[in-house]
Design a protein around this motif. Structure first.
Motif, PDB file in Angstrom:
ATOM      1  N   ALA A 195      -9.516   2.776  -7.351  1.00 14.89           N
ATOM      2  CA  ALA A 195     -10.720   3.294  -6.687  1.00 14.89           C
ATOM      3  C   ALA A 195     -11.094   2.477  -5.454  1.00 14.89           C
ATOM      4  O   ALA A 195     -11.372   3.039  -4.381  1.00 14.89           O
ATOM      5  CB  ALA A 195     -11.877   3.326  -7.678  1.00 14.89           C
ATOM      6  N   ILE A 196     -11.104   1.156  -5.587  1.00 18.15           N
ATOM      7  CA  ILE A 196     -11.511   0.304  -4.464  1.00 18.15           C
ATOM      8  C   ILE A 196     -10.370   0.099  -3.485  1.00 18.15           C
ATOM      9  O   ILE A 196     -10.526   0.258  -2.273  1.00 18.15           O
ATOM     10  CB  ILE A 196     -12.029  -1.053  -4.984  1.00 18.15           C
ATOM     11  CG1 ILE A 196     -13.296  -0.848  -5.821  1.00 18.15           C
ATOM     12  CG2 ILE A 196     -12.301  -2.003  -3.813  1.00 18.15           C
ATOM     13  CD1 ILE A 196     -13.805  -2.110  -6.488  1.00 18.15           C
ATOM     14  N   MET A 197      -9.190  -0.266  -3.986  1.00 18.77           N
ATOM     15  CA  MET A 197      -8.072  -0.590  -3.105  1.00 18.77           C
ATOM     16  C   MET A 197      -7.601   0.619  -2.298  1.00 18.77           C
ATOM     17  O   MET A 197      -7.240   0.476  -1.123  1.00 18.77           O
ATOM     18  CB  MET A 197      -6.912  -1.170  -3.920  1.00 18.77           C
ATOM     19  CG  MET A 197      -7.121  -2.587  -4.371  1.00 18.77           C
ATOM     20  SD  MET A 197      -7.491  -3.732  -3.001  1.00 18.77           S
ATOM     21  CE  MET A 197      -6.095  -3.446  -1.911  1.00 18.77           C
ATOM     22  N   SER A 198      -7.584   1.774  -2.893  1.00 21.96           N
ATOM     23  CA  SER A 198      -7.158   2.968  -2.154  1.00 21.96           C
ATOM     24  C   SER A 198      -8.107   3.244  -0.991  1.00 21.96           C
ATOM     25  O   SER A 198      -7.678   3.580   0.122  1.00 21.96           O
ATOM     26  CB  SER A 198      -7.092   4.179  -3.094  1.00 21.96           C
ATOM     27  OG  SER A 198      -6.121   3.982  -4.103  1.00 21.96           O
ATOM     28  N   ALA A 199      -9.404   3.083  -1.242  1.00 22.79           N
ATOM     29  CA  ALA A 199     -10.401   3.309  -0.183  1.00 22.79           C
ATOM     30  C   ALA A 199     -10.303   2.246   0.903  1.00 22.79           C
ATOM     31  O   ALA A 199     -10.353   2.548   2.098  1.00 22.79           O
ATOM     32  CB  ALA A 199     -11.798   3.318  -0.791  1.00 22.79           C
ATOM     33  N   MET A 200     -10.148   0.983   0.498  1.00 23.96           N
ATOM     34  CA  MET A 200     -10.043  -0.112   1.468  1.00 23.96           C
ATOM     35  C   MET A 200      -8.800   0.037   2.327  1.00 23.96           C
ATOM     36  O   MET A 200      -8.843  -0.113   3.551  1.00 23.96           O
ATOM     37  CB  MET A 200     -10.005  -1.447   0.731  1.00 23.96           C
ATOM     38  CG  MET A 200     -11.278  -1.805  -0.008  1.00 23.96           C
ATOM     39  SD  MET A 200     -12.547  -2.491   1.072  1.00 23.96           S
ATOM     40  CE  MET A 200     -11.895  -4.124   1.368  1.00 23.96           C
ATOM     41  N   ALA A 201      -7.662   0.337   1.687  1.00 23.90           N
ATOM     42  CA  ALA A 201      -6.400   0.426   2.413  1.00 23.90           C
ATOM     43  C   ALA A 201      -6.412   1.539   3.447  1.00 23.90           C
ATOM     44  O   ALA A 201      -5.770   1.433   4.497  1.00 23.90           O
ATOM     45  CB  ALA A 201      -5.253   0.632   1.431  1.00 23.90           C
ATOM     46  N   SER A 202      -7.146   2.604   3.159  1.00 22.75           N
ATOM     47  CA  SER A 202      -7.174   3.752   4.070  1.00 22.75           C
ATOM     48  C   SER A 202      -7.815   3.429   5.408  1.00 22.75           C
ATOM     49  O   SER A 202      -7.633   4.160   6.387  1.00 22.75           O
ATOM     50  CB  SER A 202      -7.909   4.926   3.414  1.00 22.75           C
ATOM     51  OG  SER A 202      -9.300   4.635   3.280  1.00 22.75           O
TER      52      SER A 202
ATOM     53  N   TYR B 153      -0.789   1.946  -1.439  1.00 15.14           N
ATOM     54  CA  TYR B 153      -2.132   2.486  -1.691  1.00 15.14           C
ATOM     55  C   TYR B 153      -2.462   3.577  -0.668  1.00 15.14           C
ATOM     56  O   TYR B 153      -3.031   4.612  -1.015  1.00 15.14           O
ATOM     57  CB  TYR B 153      -3.188   1.384  -1.627  1.00 15.14           C
ATOM     58  CG  TYR B 153      -3.273   0.536  -2.871  1.00 15.14           C
ATOM     59  CD1 TYR B 153      -3.609   1.082  -4.103  1.00 15.14           C
ATOM     60  CD2 TYR B 153      -3.029  -0.840  -2.820  1.00 15.14           C
ATOM     61  CE1 TYR B 153      -3.701   0.306  -5.250  1.00 15.14           C
ATOM     62  CE2 TYR B 153      -3.115  -1.636  -3.965  1.00 15.14           C
ATOM     63  CZ  TYR B 153      -3.447  -1.052  -5.173  1.00 15.14           C
ATOM     64  OH  TYR B 153      -3.529  -1.828  -6.308  1.00 15.14           O
ATOM     65  N   GLN B 154      -2.102   3.332   0.591  1.00 13.77           N
ATOM     66  CA  GLN B 154      -2.360   4.332   1.632  1.00 13.77           C
ATOM     67  C   GLN B 154      -1.629   5.635   1.349  1.00 13.77           C
ATOM     68  O   GLN B 154      -2.153   6.721   1.592  1.00 13.77           O
ATOM     69  CB  GLN B 154      -1.924   3.779   2.996  1.00 13.77           C
ATOM     70  CG  GLN B 154      -2.792   2.653   3.517  1.00 13.77           C
ATOM     71  CD  GLN B 154      -2.245   2.041   4.804  1.00 13.77           C
ATOM     72  OE1 GLN B 154      -1.062   2.176   5.113  1.00 13.77           O
ATOM     73  NE2 GLN B 154      -3.103   1.357   5.552  1.00 13.77           N
ATOM     74  N   ALA B 155      -0.412   5.520   0.808  1.00 11.16           N
ATOM     75  CA  ALA B 155       0.425   6.697   0.556  1.00 11.16           C
ATOM     76  C   ALA B 155       0.167   7.332  -0.806  1.00 11.16           C
ATOM     77  O   ALA B 155       0.725   8.388  -1.113  1.00 11.16           O
ATOM     78  CB  ALA B 155       1.895   6.312   0.678  1.00 11.16           C
ATOM     79  N   GLY B 156      -0.669   6.683  -1.625  1.00  9.72           N
ATOM     80  CA  GLY B 156      -0.951   7.209  -2.946  1.00  9.72           C
ATOM     81  C   GLY B 156       0.088   6.864  -3.999  1.00  9.72           C
ATOM     82  O   GLY B 156       0.037   7.372  -5.119  1.00  9.72           O
TER      83      GLY B 156
ATOM     84  N   GLY C 202       4.183   3.961 -17.120  1.00 13.87           N
ATOM     85  CA  GLY C 202       4.501   4.804 -15.974  1.00 13.87           C
ATOM     86  C   GLY C 202       3.328   5.044 -15.059  1.00 13.87           C
ATOM     87  O   GLY C 202       3.456   5.730 -14.041  1.00 13.87           O
ATOM     88  N   ASN C 203       2.163   4.477 -15.391  1.00 17.58           N
ATOM     89  CA  ASN C 203       0.999   4.619 -14.512  1.00 17.58           C
ATOM     90  C   ASN C 203       1.226   3.934 -13.169  1.00 17.58           C
ATOM     91  O   ASN C 203       0.629   4.310 -12.162  1.00 17.58           O
ATOM     92  CB  ASN C 203      -0.248   4.037 -15.181  1.00 17.58           C
ATOM     93  CG  ASN C 203      -0.775   4.925 -16.292  1.00 17.58           C
ATOM     94  OD1 ASN C 203      -0.526   6.134 -16.306  1.00 17.58           O
ATOM     95  ND2 ASN C 203      -1.493   4.331 -17.232  1.00 17.58           N
ATOM     96  N   ARG C 204       2.080   2.912 -13.171  1.00 18.29           N
ATOM     97  CA  ARG C 204       2.502   2.287 -11.931  1.00 18.29           C
ATOM     98  C   ARG C 204       4.014   2.432 -11.840  1.00 18.29           C
ATOM     99  O   ARG C 204       4.728   2.134 -12.802  1.00 18.29           O
ATOM    100  CB  ARG C 204       2.113   0.812 -11.879  1.00 18.29           C
ATOM    101  CG  ARG C 204       2.552   0.125 -10.587  1.00 18.29           C
ATOM    102  CD  ARG C 204       2.072  -1.313 -10.493  1.00 18.29           C
ATOM    103  NE  ARG C 204       2.651  -1.962  -9.330  1.00 18.29           N
ATOM    104  CZ  ARG C 204       2.478  -3.238  -8.992  1.00 18.29           C
ATOM    105  NH1 ARG C 204       1.716  -4.008  -9.755  1.00 18.29           N
ATOM    106  NH2 ARG C 204       3.038  -3.746  -7.918  1.00 18.29           N
ATOM    107  N   SER C 205       4.502   2.886 -10.702  1.00 22.32           N
ATOM    108  CA  SER C 205       5.942   3.154 -10.592  1.00 22.32           C
ATOM    109  C   SER C 205       6.469   2.859  -9.188  1.00 22.32           C
ATOM    110  O   SER C 205       7.340   3.570  -8.688  1.00 22.32           O
ATOM    111  CB  SER C 205       6.240   4.611 -10.956  1.00 22.32           C
ATOM    112  OG  SER C 205       5.489   5.493 -10.133  1.00 22.32           O
ATOM    113  N   ASN C 206       5.938   1.805  -8.552  1.00 25.97           N
ATOM    114  CA  ASN C 206       6.330   1.544  -7.170  1.00 25.97           C
ATOM    115  C   ASN C 206       7.241   0.333  -7.004  1.00 25.97           C
ATOM    116  O   ASN C 206       7.358  -0.219  -5.913  1.00 25.97           O
ATOM    117  CB  ASN C 206       5.082   1.364  -6.292  1.00 25.97           C
ATOM    118  CG  ASN C 206       4.332   0.074  -6.593  1.00 25.97           C
ATOM    119  OD1 ASN C 206       4.296  -0.368  -7.741  1.00 25.97           O
ATOM    120  ND2 ASN C 206       3.741  -0.523  -5.574  1.00 25.97           N
ATOM    121  N   SER C 207       7.912  -0.093  -8.093  1.00 21.79           N
ATOM    122  CA  SER C 207       8.855  -1.194  -7.946  1.00 21.79           C
ATOM    123  C   SER C 207      10.184  -0.662  -7.413  1.00 21.79           C
ATOM    124  O   SER C 207      10.477   0.537  -7.535  1.00 21.79           O
ATOM    125  CB  SER C 207       9.083  -1.904  -9.288  1.00 21.79           C
ATOM    126  OG  SER C 207       9.698  -1.034 -10.222  1.00 21.79           O
TER     127      SER C 207
END
Length: 207
Positions: A82-89, A74-77, A175-180
């Protein structure tokens, strides 16, 4: 004189909430410090990591390294929300590991869904090599509770919310999520039908 049989180490993994197993899966963080640091997280994910909202994942007994990896994504994008990206930062590495350790120290999530789904069970246990669908059990372990006690790659999925599992499988497929790892989940989910995703999510949610 016959040699003594080799001592086989105790398998510590799925559904194991022993002190030894918990110590391994919390990794390097401090779960005591993490409890206070995770107060905001608890508002959505539950005090013990068992969220009430079915679109929000359970974190109870999840591998600390896996939770930390997702927060770093989440920190790296690499993951966006919306919520998790802000919290992780706002979380530094020490807090990140402590928070992850706290949720990892809780008892492994347990299924509340119906679970009984032959199609989902067959895909989970056997896969479908005609479509190069690897059996879920190979990576996520028996009962979806994980294969080892320290794992940053393959999460605990057994007992996770059905709605969340469905949503994430669809995200991997689109493909909206691709971090596996190696994009393995995108490759597998791409071949799954809507009905198969629903069956898998129902089965896993009941484990």
């Amino acid at each position: 004189t016959p040699r003594p049989s080799p001592k086989i180490p105790k398998y510590i993994g799925f559904e194991d909430d022993s002190a030894e197993a918990i110590k391994l899966r919390i990794a390097t963080g401090d779960p005591v410090a993490g409890k206070d640091k995770s107060e905001l997280c608890q508002g959505c994910h539950g005090e013990d990591g068992n969220s009430v909202e079915t679109n929000i994942p359970k974190l109870s007994g999840q591998y600390a390294k896996y939770i930390a990896k997702q927060l770093r994504n989440y920190q790296a994008g690499k993951r966006t929300h919306a919520i998790m990206s802000a919290m992780a930062s706002t979380i530094d590495d020490i807090d990140l590991m402590d928070i992850s350790a706290y949720f990892a120290s809780q008892k492994k999530m347990r299924g509340t869904g119906p679970g009984n789904n032959p199609t989902g069970e067959n895909l989970f246990v056997n896969g479908d090599m005609s479509r190069v669908i690897i059996a879920c059990i190979n990576c996520h372990g028996v009962g979806g509770k994980g294969k080892t006690s320290s794992n940053a790659v393959f999460p605990v999925v057994g007992g996770q919310h059905q709605n969340y599992l469905t949503k994430e499988l669809i995200s991997f497929r689109s493909g909206n999520r691709s971090n596996s790892q190696g994009g393995i989940m995108n490759k597998i989910a791409k071949t799954l039908t809507d009905a198969e995703i629903a069956s898998l999510a129902q089965y896993m949610s009941g484990l």
